[in-house]
Enzyme design. Structure first.
Site: not given
Ligand code: C5P
Length: 289
Positions: A17, A142
């Site tokens: 990401k 996350d």
């Protein structure tokens, strides 16, 4: 996450990401920081291959710097879901790392999410993404995002996930200096701003605008503290102002940076130039669909 189902084997691809926006809203009594961040997944993947084993859970990795013990988020994820699901049978998990570590690219969190999703399928548990994301939040801030790819605004510690939309695929370059950064060290140095930068403009630009508009709104509150901790980050930060791209920022808590390019060819051309400068490992990727 992408699944490939074979006979007696399951492969799960775990994407990296980048944070197009990261703002720190406050410090919490539990030591964590209240965040608002826009995350998108990109086409750089680790892979996890699940195969049967009689009893125990064994995690092997392709990276000599990462063992199969509890320091590996895959082992922690496997342990957690096996315990929660009360499963006795073993499984072998082979993790191939491509996403650089200590980079702010979410590799460890994505691997953990892929492990939860993989074992959910391997053991036919039938758990929802929501339930898996809640379990994942116990492993890292996350992890829940990776159940909501390709884009989401994450709040709280990262566990409150609101899906977002990517209107146009972005061509992105990633660069990871050799030096890594510890997330905890970077957060320890951040100052909470009096006037936080809002996430809505860039979230709207991601859905409705072009890459120029997204690139013009990039923001990361952790970039300055990271640069103060690492000379390599400070150097990339300084040089990134002159890169031939639409905009560049550090991802998450670093040490990797990303640049948004006008086209794939322009990303490749910037990659050639940065490889010559030997600032770190360079990858040309796109945002995931
Ligand atoms: O949750 P995770 O293990 O990824 O976080 C690593 C460290 O980063 C935490 O121990 C904390 O010091 C810091 N952190 C924070 N606020 C967040 C996420 C992480 O202060 N929202």
């Amino acid at each position: 996450m992408i699944f490939r189902v074979g006979r007696n084997r399951l492969t799960v691809l775990a994407p990296a990401k980048i944070n197009l926006h990261l703002e720190v809203l406050g410090k919490r009594p539990d030591g964590y920081h209240e965040l608002e961040t826009l995350l998108v997944s990109v086409s750089l993947h680790d892979s996890l291959v699940f195969t049967p084993r009689p009893a125990d859970v064994v995690v092997e990795t392709s990276d000599p710097g990462l063992g199969g013990g509890m320091e590996n988020l895959v082992t922690r994820a496997a342990d957690l879901i096996r315990c929660e699901a009360k499963r006795q049978e073993g499984v072998s998990i082979r993790l191939t790392k491509r996403i650089p570590m200590q980079a702010g690219l979410g590799g460890g969190s994505s691997d953990a999410a892929a492990c939860l999703a993989g074992l959910n399928r391997w053991w036919n548990l039938g758990w929802s993404d929501q339930r898996l994301a809640e379990l994942g939040a116990e492993i890292g801030s996350d992890v829940p995002f990776f159940f909501h790819t390709p884009a989401a605004v994450c709040r709280g510690r990262g566990e409150k996930v609101e899906p977002a939309t990517i209107g146009r695929t972005l061509d992105v370059l990633l660069i990871k200096p050799d030096a890594g950064l510890s997330t905890a060290d970077v957060f320890a140095r951040v100052a909470v701003p009096e006037k936080p930068v809002p996430v809505d403009p860039i979230t709207r630009a991601l859905e409705h605008g072009g890459p120029e508009e997204v690139a013009a709104l990039l923001h990361n509150r952790l970039e300055e503290p990271a640069a103060s901790l690492s000379p390599a980050v400070a150097e990339i930060r300084r040089q990134s102002a002159d890169w031939d791209c639409l905009g560049a920022k550090m991802s998450g808590s670093g040490s990797a940076f990303f640049a948004i390019a006008a086209s794939k060819e322009s990303a490749r051309s910037l990659a050639r130039s940065l490889r010559r400068r030997k600032l770190g490992r360079v990858f040309v990727v796109q945002t995931s669909n």
